[in-house]
Design a protein around this motif. Structure first.
Motif, PDB file in Angstrom:
ATOM      1  N   HIS A 168      38.646  41.459  26.238  1.00 34.27           N
ATOM      2  CA  HIS A 168      39.044  40.106  26.627  1.00 34.27           C
ATOM      3  C   HIS A 168      38.909  39.968  28.144  1.00 34.27           C
ATOM      4  O   HIS A 168      39.467  40.770  28.889  1.00 34.27           O
ATOM      5  CB  HIS A 168      40.488  39.823  26.210  1.00 34.27           C
ATOM      6  CG  HIS A 168      40.960  38.487  26.676  1.00 34.27           C
ATOM      7  ND1 HIS A 168      40.667  37.326  25.989  1.00 34.27           N
ATOM      8  CD2 HIS A 168      41.653  38.112  27.777  1.00 34.27           C
ATOM      9  CE1 HIS A 168      41.187  36.302  26.647  1.00 34.27           C
ATOM     10  NE2 HIS A 168      41.783  36.759  27.741  1.00 34.27           N
ATOM     11  N   LEU A 169      38.199  38.960  28.598  1.00 31.27           N
ATOM     12  CA  LEU A 169      38.077  38.682  30.036  1.00 31.27           C
ATOM     13  C   LEU A 169      39.056  37.582  30.418  1.00 31.27           C
ATOM     14  O   LEU A 169      39.218  36.604  29.691  1.00 31.27           O
ATOM     15  CB  LEU A 169      36.664  38.246  30.398  1.00 31.27           C
ATOM     16  CG  LEU A 169      35.564  39.283  30.254  1.00 31.27           C
ATOM     17  CD1 LEU A 169      34.214  38.688  30.655  1.00 31.27           C
ATOM     18  CD2 LEU A 169      35.864  40.530  31.079  1.00 31.27           C
ATOM     19  N   ASP A 170      39.683  37.745  31.581  1.00 33.62           N
ATOM     20  CA  ASP A 170      40.617  36.748  32.086  1.00 33.62           C
ATOM     21  C   ASP A 170      40.030  35.899  33.203  1.00 33.62           C
ATOM     22  O   ASP A 170      40.558  34.826  33.493  1.00 33.62           O
ATOM     23  CB  ASP A 170      41.898  37.432  32.582  1.00 33.62           C
ATOM     24  CG  ASP A 170      42.672  38.054  31.437  1.00 33.62           C
ATOM     25  OD1 ASP A 170      43.136  37.304  30.562  1.00 33.62           O
ATOM     26  OD2 ASP A 170      42.796  39.292  31.408  1.00 33.62           O
ATOM     27  N   PHE A 171      38.957  36.365  33.846  1.00 29.94           N
ATOM     28  CA  PHE A 171      38.315  35.603  34.913  1.00 29.94           C
ATOM     29  C   PHE A 171      36.954  36.213  35.240  1.00 29.94           C
ATOM     30  O   PHE A 171      36.687  37.365  34.918  1.00 29.94           O
ATOM     31  CB  PHE A 171      39.184  35.551  36.174  1.00 29.94           C
ATOM     32  CG  PHE A 171      39.393  36.897  36.818  1.00 29.94           C
ATOM     33  CD1 PHE A 171      38.522  37.369  37.793  1.00 29.94           C
ATOM     34  CD2 PHE A 171      40.458  37.696  36.441  1.00 29.94           C
ATOM     35  CE1 PHE A 171      38.710  38.616  38.369  1.00 29.94           C
ATOM     36  CE2 PHE A 171      40.662  38.939  37.020  1.00 29.94           C
ATOM     37  CZ  PHE A 171      39.784  39.408  37.991  1.00 29.94           C
ATOM     38  N   VAL A 172      36.120  35.395  35.880  1.00 29.40           N
ATOM     39  CA  VAL A 172      34.807  35.834  36.349  1.00 29.40           C
ATOM     40  C   VAL A 172      34.566  35.215  37.723  1.00 29.40           C
ATOM     41  O   VAL A 172      34.827  34.030  37.928  1.00 29.40           O
ATOM     42  CB  VAL A 172      33.682  35.402  35.375  1.00 29.40           C
ATOM     43  CG1 VAL A 172      32.302  35.688  35.950  1.00 29.40           C
ATOM     44  CG2 VAL A 172      33.854  36.094  34.029  1.00 29.40           C
ATOM     45  N   VAL A 173      34.070  36.041  38.648  1.00 31.52           N
ATOM     46  CA  VAL A 173      33.699  35.582  39.988  1.00 31.52           C
ATOM     47  C   VAL A 173      32.254  36.000  40.230  1.00 31.52           C
ATOM     48  O   VAL A 173      31.910  37.173  40.052  1.00 31.52           O
ATOM     49  CB  VAL A 173      34.615  36.192  41.075  1.00 31.52           C
ATOM     50  CG1 VAL A 173      34.131  35.807  42.455  1.00 31.52           C
ATOM     51  CG2 VAL A 173      36.056  35.772  40.864  1.00 31.52           C
ATOM     52  N   ALA A 174      31.413  35.055  40.642  1.00 25.00           N
ATOM     53  CA  ALA A 174      30.009  35.345  40.891  1.00 25.00           C
ATOM     54  C   ALA A 174      29.579  34.720  42.217  1.00 25.00           C
ATOM     55  O   ALA A 174      29.720  33.517  42.406  1.00 25.00           O
ATOM     56  CB  ALA A 174      29.153  34.800  39.749  1.00 25.00           C
ATOM     57  N   LEU A 175      29.077  35.556  43.107  1.00 23.52           N
ATOM     58  CA  LEU A 175      28.634  35.111  44.425  1.00 23.52           C
ATOM     59  C   LEU A 175      27.127  35.286  44.541  1.00 23.52           C
ATOM     60  O   LEU A 175      26.605  36.381  44.294  1.00 23.52           O
ATOM     61  CB  LEU A 175      29.334  35.932  45.525  1.00 23.52           C
ATOM     62  CG  LEU A 175      30.851  36.095  45.411  1.00 23.52           C
ATOM     63  CD1 LEU A 175      31.366  36.996  46.520  1.00 23.52           C
ATOM     64  CD2 LEU A 175      31.536  34.749  45.424  1.00 23.52           C
ATOM     65  N   LYS A 203      45.496  41.889  33.473  1.00 26.58           N
ATOM     66  CA  LYS A 203      44.424  40.900  33.458  1.00 26.58           C
ATOM     67  C   LYS A 203      43.142  41.569  33.930  1.00 26.58           C
ATOM     68  O   LYS A 203      43.131  42.293  34.919  1.00 26.58           O
ATOM     69  CB  LYS A 203      44.770  39.711  34.345  1.00 26.58           C
ATOM     70  CG  LYS A 203      45.940  38.929  33.786  1.00 26.58           C
ATOM     71  CD  LYS A 203      46.216  37.684  34.564  1.00 26.58           C
ATOM     72  CE  LYS A 203      47.376  36.953  33.898  1.00 26.58           C
ATOM     73  NZ  LYS A 203      47.617  35.660  34.490  1.00 26.58           N
ATOM     74  N   VAL A 204      42.066  41.307  33.195  1.00 24.57           N
ATOM     75  CA  VAL A 204      40.789  41.955  33.458  1.00 24.57           C
ATOM     76  C   VAL A 204      39.736  40.897  33.741  1.00 24.57           C
ATOM     77  O   VAL A 204      39.642  39.888  33.035  1.00 24.57           O
ATOM     78  CB  VAL A 204      40.353  42.808  32.236  1.00 24.57           C
ATOM     79  CG1 VAL A 204      38.968  43.390  32.443  1.00 24.57           C
ATOM     80  CG2 VAL A 204      41.358  43.911  31.972  1.00 24.57           C
ATOM     81  N   GLY A 205      38.961  41.137  34.782  1.00 26.57           N
ATOM     82  CA  GLY A 205      37.878  40.224  35.101  1.00 26.57           C
ATOM     83  C   GLY A 205      36.683  40.976  35.636  1.00 26.57           C
ATOM     84  O   GLY A 205      36.754  42.184  35.885  1.00 26.57           O
ATOM     85  N   VAL A 206      35.588  40.253  35.776  1.00 25.48           N
ATOM     86  CA  VAL A 206      34.377  40.826  36.354  1.00 25.48           C
ATOM     87  C   VAL A 206      33.924  39.933  37.491  1.00 25.48           C
ATOM     88  O   VAL A 206      34.136  38.718  37.477  1.00 25.48           O
ATOM     89  CB  VAL A 206      33.245  41.011  35.319  1.00 25.48           C
ATOM     90  CG1 VAL A 206      33.600  42.067  34.297  1.00 25.48           C
ATOM     91  CG2 VAL A 206      32.903  39.716  34.629  1.00 25.48           C
ATOM     92  N   GLY A 207      33.300  40.546  38.445  1.00 26.00           N
ATOM     93  CA  GLY A 207      32.769  39.801  39.568  1.00 26.00           C
ATOM     94  C   GLY A 207      31.627  40.565  40.190  1.00 26.00           C
ATOM     95  O   GLY A 207      31.486  41.777  39.981  1.00 26.00           O
ATOM     96  N   GLY A 208      30.821  39.854  40.945  1.00 22.29           N
ATOM     97  CA  GLY A 208      29.714  40.528  41.595  1.00 22.29           C
ATOM     98  C   GLY A 208      28.969  39.620  42.537  1.00 22.29           C
ATOM     99  O   GLY A 208      29.200  38.408  42.593  1.00 22.29           O
ATOM    100  N   PHE A 209      28.066  40.238  43.261  1.00 22.26           N
ATOM    101  CA  PHE A 209      27.208  39.562  44.226  1.00 22.26           C
ATOM    102  C   PHE A 209      25.756  39.775  43.812  1.00 22.26           C
ATOM    103  O   PHE A 209      25.362  40.895  43.460  1.00 22.26           O
ATOM    104  CB  PHE A 209      27.449  40.146  45.624  1.00 22.26           C
ATOM    105  CG  PHE A 209      26.533  39.596  46.675  1.00 22.26           C
ATOM    106  CD1 PHE A 209      26.818  38.382  47.283  1.00 22.26           C
ATOM    107  CD2 PHE A 209      25.377  40.264  47.033  1.00 22.26           C
ATOM    108  CE1 PHE A 209      25.967  37.848  48.236  1.00 22.26           C
ATOM    109  CE2 PHE A 209      24.520  39.742  47.983  1.00 22.26           C
ATOM    110  CZ  PHE A 209      24.814  38.534  48.590  1.00 22.26           C
TER     111      PHE A 209
END
Length: 165
Positions: free
Chosen positions: A65-72, A31-37
């Motif tokens: 294909h993205l499985d999730f994204v987190v953004a702070l 599973k691949v996702g991206v996240g950042g601040f």
């Protein structure tokens, strides 16, 4: 930041393209996702839109294909230019299935809370149905343990990791 600010699509495409180059080296069975601040969060949110649309702002394909994204403490850049891009069924389907967590502090004096809130509203209007927007009353432009706990809980639940160490 302002709603009337110029939109740097070329810069956002370059940032999202760099993230894509890192993700494209991953094994297809994980599973691949991206996240950042902050600006990283803006890149993560923009990447979510590129994934849903299947292309970058310049029209180049987005093959991962993205499985999730987190953004702070971030915002959705280039929101005005994306307004008409989410009407296609396939785009709507990809948007609807992508889990996104947005966290923002009400005391953020760098990226104002209202930009985080407006980003969540805009993403929802684009068809991102699995979107969680979490606000933290006294949080400024930094992270706190409670916010990190929320990220861990959210990731654990979305990725089906309950009960794993």
């Amino acid at each position: 930041m302002s709603g009337d600010a110029s939109q740097d699509v070329e810069g956002m495409d370059a940032s999202a393209g760099h993230v894509l180059s890192l993700l494209s080296a991953e094994s297809p069975n994980i599973k691949v996702g991206v996240g950042g601040f902050s600006m990283g969060a803006a890149t993560a949110i923009y990447s979510a839109c590129c994934f849903a649309r299947g292309k970058f702002g310049n029209g180049t394909g987005y093959p991962v294909h993205l499985d999730f994204v987190v953004a702070l403490s971030g915002w959705l850049p280039y929101a005005r230019g994306l307004n008409n891009e989410f009407e296609d069924y396939e785009v709507g389907s990809r948007a609807a299935s992508l889990p996104i967590l947005l966290c923002h502090g009400r005391g953020d004096d760098v990226i104002r809370f209202r930009y985080g809130q407006m980003s969540a509203e805009k993403l929802t209007s684009f068809g991102f149905e699995d979107l969680t927007f979490k606000s933290f009353p006294s949080l400024g432009h930094y992270t706190i343990p409670e916010e990190m706990d929320e990220v861990v809980h959210w990731l654990t639940s979305k990725l089906g990791l309950e009960g794993e160490p």
